[in-house]
Design a protein around this motif. Structure first.
Motif, PDB file in Angstrom:
ATOM      1  N   VAL A 411     -11.345  -6.550   6.750  1.00 24.89           N
ATOM      2  CA  VAL A 411     -10.984  -6.189   5.371  1.00 24.89           C
ATOM      3  C   VAL A 411     -10.658  -4.711   5.265  1.00 24.89           C
ATOM      4  N   SER A 412     -11.475  -3.874   5.907  1.00 23.26           N
ATOM      5  CA  SER A 412     -11.237  -2.432   5.869  1.00 23.26           C
ATOM      6  C   SER A 412      -9.880  -2.078   6.460  1.00 23.26           C
ATOM      7  N   GLU A 413      -9.542  -2.684   7.598  1.00 22.56           N
ATOM      8  CA  GLU A 413      -8.259  -2.406   8.231  1.00 22.56           C
ATOM      9  C   GLU A 413      -7.101  -2.962   7.409  1.00 22.56           C
ATOM     10  N   TRP A 414      -7.314  -4.103   6.768  1.00 26.30           N
ATOM     11  CA  TRP A 414      -6.268  -4.695   5.915  1.00 26.30           C
ATOM     12  C   TRP A 414      -5.978  -3.770   4.741  1.00 26.30           C
ATOM     13  N   VAL A 415      -7.015  -3.209   4.142  1.00 26.50           N
ATOM     14  CA  VAL A 415      -6.843  -2.275   3.029  1.00 26.50           C
ATOM     15  C   VAL A 415      -6.031  -1.060   3.487  1.00 26.50           C
ATOM     16  N   LYS A 416      -6.405  -0.486   4.632  1.00 25.67           N
ATOM     17  CA  LYS A 416      -5.670   0.682   5.140  1.00 25.67           C
ATOM     18  C   LYS A 416      -4.218   0.332   5.413  1.00 25.67           C
ATOM     19  N   THR A 417      -3.993  -0.864   5.968  1.00 27.71           N
ATOM     20  CA  THR A 417      -2.626  -1.287   6.289  1.00 27.71           C
ATOM     21  C   THR A 417      -1.795  -1.455   5.026  1.00 27.71           C
ATOM     22  N   MET A 418      -2.343  -2.172   4.029  1.00 31.19           N
ATOM     23  CA  MET A 418      -1.603  -2.374   2.779  1.00 31.19           C
ATOM     24  C   MET A 418      -1.329  -1.050   2.073  1.00 31.19           C
ATOM     25  N   ALA A 419      -2.320  -0.149   2.083  1.00 32.47           N
ATOM     26  CA  ALA A 419      -2.168   1.132   1.384  1.00 32.47           C
ATOM     27  C   ALA A 419      -1.057   1.982   1.991  1.00 32.47           C
ATOM     28  N   SER A 420      -0.715   1.709   3.252  1.00 23.69           N
ATOM     29  CA  SER A 420       0.333   2.495   3.917  1.00 23.69           C
ATOM     30  C   SER A 420       1.732   1.969   3.646  1.00 23.69           C
ATOM     31  N   TYR A 421       1.851   0.801   3.011  1.00 26.08           N
ATOM     32  CA  TYR A 421       3.155   0.189   2.794  1.00 26.08           C
ATOM     33  C   TYR A 421       3.849   0.782   1.566  1.00 26.08           C
ATOM     34  N   GLN A 422       5.167   0.901   1.657  1.00 28.51           N
ATOM     35  CA  GLN A 422       5.954   1.511   0.588  1.00 28.51           C
ATOM     36  C   GLN A 422       5.796   0.776  -0.738  1.00 28.51           C
ATOM     37  N   GLY A 423       5.764  -0.551  -0.667  1.00 25.66           N
ATOM     38  CA  GLY A 423       5.670  -1.321  -1.900  1.00 25.66           C
ATOM     39  C   GLY A 423       4.327  -1.205  -2.596  1.00 25.66           C
ATOM     40  N   ASN A 424       3.309  -0.715  -1.873  1.00 32.01           N
ATOM     41  CA  ASN A 424       1.967  -0.564  -2.447  1.00 32.01           C
ATOM     42  C   ASN A 424       1.617   0.900  -2.681  1.00 32.01           C
ATOM     43  N   GLN A 425       2.631   1.738  -2.878  1.00 31.77           N
ATOM     44  CA  GLN A 425       2.384   3.176  -2.971  1.00 31.77           C
ATOM     45  C   GLN A 425       1.482   3.537  -4.157  1.00 31.77           C
TER      46      GLN A 425
END
Length: 586
Positions: A411-425
């Protein structure tokens, strides 16, 4: 850490440190040492070793063992040069290797390319600034062997002057444990407050022993590698690991069979079940929260087809669970969504998750074409139609045994991954990332007993009802109890809900019934199952009852309709929960 302070004060500090024995300072965790030192190739690291008291004691223990085949190595890391030189004098002639190095980088230590059975962090953590603690613990975790331990002693009661002079910062047990959990470590020991051995009145200490889980096969480090270190062009890899973890943790009966292979046995699962859980976890993330799962600004993923996924926007993740029936257009759309998900799993994460430094794929998919129909009951039989999913048994066992420690890492890594995506800025700032954690909360079974209560009341109007645990006659005041405690294993299946006397249920609470208690209740429990759910006049309830049980409990076939076999499987599950979670028995 203030190296100047310790370099300048070494002549004053050294006698204080050396006046205390290892046992005085570390007696609350020292019982772990013998098993570590008995390993023929054990490696031990003391970070912030100071003047060498602790490594000297450990080296002495090794010397006394005098085992010819014992090639244990002890390493001492100290950033303050004067302290290090004093430590070298303390351990002169002993098998201790000294390095001038420091957290969070530990560059020299890392370049040794050694992993450790034990890492000691004594009176060090309070010197690490808050901003560097996550990286520091991650570095230490990366240096651990499977099953290795990190011992952290925490100092409390520091004065403002001491904190200023020695560059110390406030600390807490909860902070360390939270950071550890995100790295896949679990707390093996948390000692009670201990008075300062140097007699400082306001100072006290606590010790944490953190451990890297080990299934004896190296599967856990592989899982951790994929979760934390592997490249991610989308969230597919994390999604697949979490799906498999959830199946391993909650559906022991999902294993179709085990097959031998050149690299060890493999576990075979229904591909449709993997695809169902794939839909379950992505559904609300994409349709409800609108979170992007790839780096580009396109919300579409390969499994989101117009004739499948996009026809189910009115459904929530809670609908995609074992025992539910889909009919009409929704059934056809789900058939297609499952097929698209199965193909996406095969072409994306399964293709790119390989053994470390190898092209060998870890997961295998044998997919079949399934024609959409206007009725789909979600059970083991129906989900097998899409084909089979294969994974190493070692990986399955690691997911099964260590689910509660692996999931926070994913979950922690998923959060970091999503937070790095342009669409989730909009969620990239740290103060917004709690919203991503909320979005990733797995839709657990609802802890609801309403339907079961209604069934009990219907039966009670025509017959006498009894407490499953005590045989007491139940009248107006009663409880519906989760036989396997919901707080420890969230399962709201029909077979797990039984009528109980309120006082008895209050005494049981979240304890696990002992094998003796469960066996004593067998006849009453089976009578309740038969009368409540297995009436031939309501085949839908019977179908749901066995669909839920046959996939949740170990060792049952998809076709099982025997409550005797079900009860034997329940005894097995009780033993699994006892072994994995060490629950208190009732």
């Amino acid at each position: 850490m203030s190296n100047d302070y310790y370099n300048n004060k070494v002549q004053e500090i050294a006698p204080q440190y050396l006046s205390l024995s290892f046992e005085q300072v570390h007696g609350n965790w020292a019982h772990y040492l013998p098993a570590i030192l008995d390993k023929p190739h054990a490696t031990i690291l003391d970070v912030g070793a100071g003047v060498g008291r602790d490594v000297s004691h450990i080296a002495n223990l090794l010397a006394k063992r005098n085992q010819e085949d014992n090639q244990c190595r002890v390493y001492a890391v100290e950033p303050a040069l004067q302290m290090l030189q004093k430590g070298q004098n303390t351990t002169q002639g002993q098998n201790v290797h000294w390095l001038q190095d420091s957290l969070p980088a530990l560059d020299k230590t890392t370049r040794l390319e050694i992993s450790f059975d034990l890492i000691l962090l004594s009176a060090v953590w309070m010197h690490i600034p808050v901003s560097q603690r996550s990286r520091s613990l991650r570095k230490l975790a990366n240096l651990l062997k499977p099953g290795g331990k990190i011992v952290v002693s925490l100092k409390f009661g520091m004065t403002a002057q001491e904190q200023h002079e020695r560059k110390m910062f406030d600390i807490s047990v909860e902070e360390v444990e939270a950071l550890a959990q995100n790295l896949g470590l679990f707390s093996k020991l948390e000692s009670q407050n201990k008075k300062d051995q140097l007699g400082r009145e306001d100072v006290y200490w606590q010790t944490l022993v953190l451990q890297m889980p080990d299934d004896g096969t190296g599967a856990f480090p592989f899982i951790r590698h994929v979760a934390i270190n592997d490249g991610k062009s989308a969230t597919h890899k994390l999604a697949l690991l979490r799906v498999l973890l959830r199946i391993a943790d909650g559906h022991a009966g999902a294993v179709l069979r085990r097959e031998p292979s050149a690299n060890g046995d493999r576990v075979i699962l229904p591909l449709g079940l993997v695809a169902l859980y794939w839909i379950h976890q992505y559904k609300d993330l994409i349709d409800h929260h609108g979170l992007f799962q790839t780096p580009n600004k396109s919300p579409n993923m390969g499994f989101m087809k117009d004739n499948g996924w996009n026809q189910l926007t009115h459904r929530t993740s809670a609908d995609f669970r074992i025992g539910n029936l889909f009919v009409g257009a929704d059934a056809k759309a789900l058939y297609r969504a499952l097929s698209a998900s199965a193909q996406n799993i095969k072409k994306m994460p399964c293709k790119y998750i390989t053994l470390t430094n190898s092209d060998t794929r870890v997961f295998e998919v044998d997919a079949k074409t399934v024609r959409a129909k206007d009725s789909l009951f979600l059970d083991l039989d129906s989900l097998t139609k899409w084909g089979e999913f294969s994974l190493p048994e070692t990986t399955w066992l690691a997911l099964n045994r260590y689910a509660c420690w692996i999931e926070p890492v994913l979950v922690s890594e998923w959060v970091k991954t999503m937070a790095s995506y342009q669409g989730n800025q909009d969620f990239s700032s740290s103060d917004k990332q709690h919203l991503l954690y909320q979005a990733l909360e797995w839709e657990e079974p609802k802890r609801s007993t309403t339907g079961v209560r209604q069934r009990f009341d219907t039966l009670a109007s025509t017959q006498q009802m009894h407490c499953v645990w005590s045989a007491k006659t139940l009248k107006r005041k009663y409880d519906i109890d989760h036989s396997m405690p919901f707080s420890r294993w969230p399962n709201n299946d029909l077979w797990n809900l039984v009528p109980s006397d309120s006082q008895i249920n209050n005494n049981k609470r979240d304890k696990l019934p002992s094998e003796k208690t469960l066996n004593a209740a067998k006849e009453r429990m089976q009578h309740w199952w038969a009368s409540a759910w297995l009436n031939e006049n309501n085949l839908n309830q019977k179908q749901r009852f066995f669909a839920e049980a046959n996939i949740a409990l170990p060792g049952l076939s998809a076709q099982n309709d025997s409550i005797d076999d079900l009860f034997e499987a329940l005894l097995l599950q009780r033993g699994r929960l006892k072994g994995m979670q060490q629950l208190s028995e009732w």
